[in-house]
Motif scaffolding. Structure first.
Motif, PDB file in Angstrom:
ATOM      1  N   VAL A   1       0.845  -1.191   0.000  1.00 34.45           N
ATOM      2  CA  VAL A   1       0.000   0.000   0.000  1.00 34.45           C
ATOM      3  C   VAL A   1       0.884   1.246   0.000  1.00 34.45           C
ATOM      4  N   ILE A   2       0.548   2.185  -0.890  1.00 37.74           N
ATOM      5  CA  ILE A   2       1.145   3.519  -0.843  1.00 37.74           C
ATOM      6  C   ILE A   2       0.051   4.456  -0.352  1.00 37.74           C
ATOM      7  N   LEU A   3       0.246   5.013   0.831  1.00 34.67           N
ATOM      8  CA  LEU A   3      -0.752   5.878   1.454  1.00 34.67           C
ATOM      9  C   LEU A   3      -0.311   7.330   1.320  1.00 34.67           C
ATOM     10  N   ILE A   4      -1.084   8.119   0.598  1.00 33.08           N
ATOM     11  CA  ILE A   4      -0.780   9.542   0.415  1.00 33.08           C
ATOM     12  C   ILE A   4      -1.680  10.337   1.351  1.00 33.08           C
ATOM     13  N   THR A   5      -1.071  11.145   2.213  1.00 32.75           N
ATOM     14  CA  THR A   5      -1.856  11.851   3.218  1.00 32.75           C
ATOM     15  C   THR A   5      -1.086  13.053   3.750  1.00 32.75           C
ATOM     16  N   HIS A   6      -1.799  13.944   4.420  1.00 32.13           N
ATOM     17  CA  HIS A   6      -1.153  15.020   5.166  1.00 32.13           C
ATOM     18  C   HIS A   6      -1.378  14.825   6.661  1.00 32.13           C
ATOM     19  N   ASP A   7      -2.044  13.736   7.013  1.00 29.25           N
ATOM     20  CA  ASP A   7      -2.388  13.447   8.405  1.00 29.25           C
ATOM     21  C   ASP A   7      -1.313  12.581   9.040  1.00 29.25           C
ATOM     22  N   LEU A   8      -0.432  13.199   9.822  1.00 29.79           N
ATOM     23  CA  LEU A   8       0.668  12.457  10.446  1.00 29.79           C
ATOM     24  C   LEU A   8       0.180  11.500  11.522  1.00 29.79           C
ATOM     25  N   GLY A   9      -1.005  11.755  12.072  1.00 31.86           N
ATOM     26  CA  GLY A   9      -1.561  10.825  13.051  1.00 31.86           C
ATOM     27  C   GLY A   9      -1.923   9.498  12.407  1.00 31.86           C
ATOM     28  N   VAL A  10      -2.502   9.541  11.220  1.00 34.72           N
ATOM     29  CA  VAL A  10      -2.831   8.328  10.466  1.00 34.72           C
ATOM     30  C   VAL A  10      -1.564   7.560  10.127  1.00 34.72           C
ATOM     31  N   VAL A  11      -0.537   8.277   9.711  1.00 35.52           N
ATOM     32  CA  VAL A  11       0.738   7.643   9.342  1.00 35.52           C
ATOM     33  C   VAL A  11       1.308   6.857  10.511  1.00 35.52           C
ATOM     34  N   ALA A  12       1.284   7.444  11.691  1.00 34.38           N
ATOM     35  CA  ALA A  12       1.841   6.781  12.873  1.00 34.38           C
ATOM     36  C   ALA A  12       1.124   5.479  13.189  1.00 34.38           C
ATOM     37  N   GLU A  13      -0.169   5.425  12.850  1.00 31.27           N
ATOM     38  CA  GLU A  13      -0.969   4.249  13.178  1.00 31.27           C
ATOM     39  C   GLU A  13      -0.784   3.102  12.198  1.00 31.27           C
ATOM     40  N   VAL A  14      -0.622   3.405  10.907  1.00 30.11           N
ATOM     41  CA  VAL A  14      -0.740   2.342   9.914  1.00 30.11           C
ATOM     42  C   VAL A  14       0.517   2.059   9.097  1.00 30.11           C
ATOM     43  N   ALA A  15       1.414   3.037   8.931  1.00 25.16           N
ATOM     44  CA  ALA A  15       2.520   2.882   7.978  1.00 25.16           C
ATOM     45  C   ALA A  15       3.736   2.181   8.570  1.00 25.16           C
ATOM     46  N   ASP A  16       4.511   1.547   7.690  1.00 26.38           N
ATOM     47  CA  ASP A  16       5.798   0.964   8.079  1.00 26.38           C
ATOM     48  C   ASP A  16       6.938   1.950   7.843  1.00 26.38           C
TER      49      ASP A  16
ATOM     50  N   LEU B   1       6.078  17.808  12.764  1.00 26.88           N
ATOM     51  CA  LEU B   1       5.758  17.065  13.986  1.00 26.88           C
ATOM     52  C   LEU B   1       5.517  18.006  15.166  1.00 26.88           C
ATOM     53  N   GLU B   2       6.241  19.121  15.224  1.00 28.50           N
ATOM     54  CA  GLU B   2       6.031  20.080  16.316  1.00 28.50           C
ATOM     55  C   GLU B   2       4.684  20.778  16.212  1.00 28.50           C
ATOM     56  N   SER B   3       4.118  20.832  15.018  1.00 22.23           N
ATOM     57  CA  SER B   3       2.847  21.533  14.828  1.00 22.23           C
ATOM     58  C   SER B   3       1.641  20.683  15.220  1.00 22.23           C
ATOM     59  N   ILE B   4       1.880  19.421  15.582  1.00 25.68           N
ATOM     60  CA  ILE B   4       0.778  18.525  15.975  1.00 25.68           C
ATOM     61  C   ILE B   4       0.489  18.705  17.464  1.00 25.68           C
ATOM     62  N   PRO B   5      -0.770  18.933  17.846  1.00 29.99           N
ATOM     63  CA  PRO B   5      -1.086  19.047  19.282  1.00 29.99           C
ATOM     64  C   PRO B   5      -0.870  17.722  19.998  1.00 29.99           C
ATOM     65  N   ARG B   6      -0.346  17.812  21.226  1.00 34.75           N
ATOM     66  CA  ARG B   6      -0.094  16.607  22.036  1.00 34.75           C
ATOM     67  C   ARG B   6      -0.955  16.664  23.287  1.00 34.75           C
ATOM     68  N   ILE B   7      -1.455  15.507  23.682  1.00 36.80           N
ATOM     69  CA  ILE B   7      -2.343  15.442  24.842  1.00 36.80           C
ATOM     70  C   ILE B   7      -1.578  15.662  26.148  1.00 36.80           C
ATOM     71  N   ASP B   8      -0.248  15.414  26.133  1.00 40.55           N
ATOM     72  CA  ASP B   8       0.548  15.544  27.359  1.00 40.55           C
ATOM     73  C   ASP B   8       1.231  16.910  27.475  1.00 40.55           C
ATOM     74  N   GLU B   9       0.895  17.848  26.586  1.00 48.31           N
ATOM     75  CA  GLU B   9       1.480  19.183  26.639  1.00 48.31           C
ATOM     76  C   GLU B   9       0.384  20.244  26.700  1.00 48.31           C
ATOM     77  N   ASP B  10       0.662  21.310  27.466  1.00 53.58           N
ATOM     78  CA  ASP B  10      -0.296  22.406  27.588  1.00 53.58           C
ATOM     79  C   ASP B  10       0.295  23.635  26.898  1.00 53.58           C
ATOM     80  N   LYS B  11      -0.207  23.928  25.695  1.00 49.89           N
ATOM     81  CA  LYS B  11       0.299  25.059  24.922  1.00 49.89           C
ATOM     82  C   LYS B  11      -0.844  25.990  24.558  1.00 49.89           C
ATOM     83  N   GLU B  12      -0.573  27.302  24.626  1.00 48.28           N
ATOM     84  CA  GLU B  12      -1.572  28.275  24.209  1.00 48.28           C
ATOM     85  C   GLU B  12      -1.668  28.341  22.683  1.00 48.28           C
TER      86      GLU B  12
END
Length: 323
Positions: free
Chosen positions: A204-219, A251-262
């Motif tokens: 599978v070649i997965l084309i996306t801009h969603d880095l969360g999806v990539v982390a879940e499914v890609a090798d 990667l820095e532009s993705i919100p993280r649940i363990d960080e509190d940023k304004e």
């Protein structure tokens, strides 16, 4: 299974050539899910359309696209039709515009089957029902008679997947397969693609801009910017230790649940036009680590620290110098 070497795609226009893809190289193994990520206009979809042989007439292509060692770019249109849909299939971004609104979905799936296989229309329709069942559409014997407008967005996307799987391809290209779908349906579609990847034993070649999806499914993941791959690494390595400044910014532009940023991190500047690229590295005007060499020379994609990188921070090789 699939090897792309030095692929470049330019589109001839009145004002000159627009170079949408520049010297792209990557491999896809027969049991891999390879993700291609990047902003809109980075060349992701154009690269996939080049693999499918579906570029516009004004496109000029250089390089090699090798399927099991055979260069697809040397084939004529009739020969390419034997590959398209049969050995390599594609799920397009917008199922409502990709499906024919005047044809029942069963007939559209049958068309894909009958193009490559010498079987009866009745047998093909039976296969269409089985395919709709395999992609999770309820009452497939009834829904096979529906028109696209009678289905929800998620169901239309499942029909597109069924069409792509009609001839059991060895490679599936999924171009933004969850665009315009709500979060719950997105998760279902990605889980379906993962399951089919295993059950159909296909790459599978997965084309996306969603880095969360990539982390879940890609090798493995290829990060593209301005028509070039800037980093190619295993997913775990890329997320644990990104190297290229552009990858770090994404990667820095993705919100993280363990960080509190304004405010979320934002990469400075804008993506340059492909008709007016900088003299040196395309990312140099936006890069926080830019050096003088970056403004004058374009880095080559070379192996560095266990991955492929296009950055002078890790090597000093320029385009044209690499052997």
């Amino acid at each position: 299974m699939l090897e792309i070497k030095n692929l470049s795609v330019g589109f001839q226009q009145k004002k000159g050539t627009v170079n949408a893809v520049r010297d792209v190289s990557f491999n896809v193994g027969d049991d891999e899910i390879v993700a291609i990520v990047g902003e809109s206009g980075s060349g992701k979809s154009v690269s996939s359309l080049a693999v499918m042989g579906l570029l516009a007439d004004n496109a000029k292509i250089d390089g090699e696209i090798l399927l099991n060692g055979e260069n697809l770019l040397l084939k004529n249109e009739k020969e390419f039709q034997e590959v398209r849909g049969n050995k390599i299939s594609m799920i397009f971004q917008e199922p409502m515009t990709s499906l024919n609104p005047t044809m029942r979905v069963g007939d559209q799936i049958c068309e894909a089957i009958l193009t490559h296989e010498k079987i009866s229309k009745r047998e093909a329709m039976g296969r269409a029902v089985e395919l709709l069942c395999s992609v999770g559409i309820p009452a497939p014997d009834k829904r096979v008679k529906d028109f696209p407008h009678q289905m929800s967005g998620g169901m239309r996307q499942r029909v597109m997947i069924a069409m792509a799987l009609a001839c059991r391809p060895k490679i599936l290209i999924a171009d933004e397969p969850t665009t315009a779908l709500d979060v719950t349906i997105q998760a279902q579609i990605m889980k379906l693609i993962q399951d089919l990847h295993v059950s159909y034993n296909m790459a599978v070649i997965l084309i996306t801009h969603d880095l969360g999806v990539v982390a879940e499914v890609a090798d493995r993941v290829c990060v593209m910017y301005c028509g070039q791959i800037v980093e190619n690494a295993l997913v775990a390595d890329l997320y644990d230790n990104p190297k290229h400044p552009y990858t770090k910014g994404l990667l820095e532009s993705i919100p993280r649940i363990d960080e509190d940023k304004e405010r979320l991190y934002m990469i400075d500047g804008v993506v340059p036009s492909p008709q007016n690229l900088p003299e040196g590295c395309a990312f140099a005007p936006r890069c926080p680590d830019c050096m003088e060499i970056c403004k004058k020379s374009r880095p080559a994609l070379v192996e560095s620290e266990g991955r492929m990188l296009r950055c002078f921070l890790y090597h000093s090789v320029c385009e044209g110098e690499q052997k």
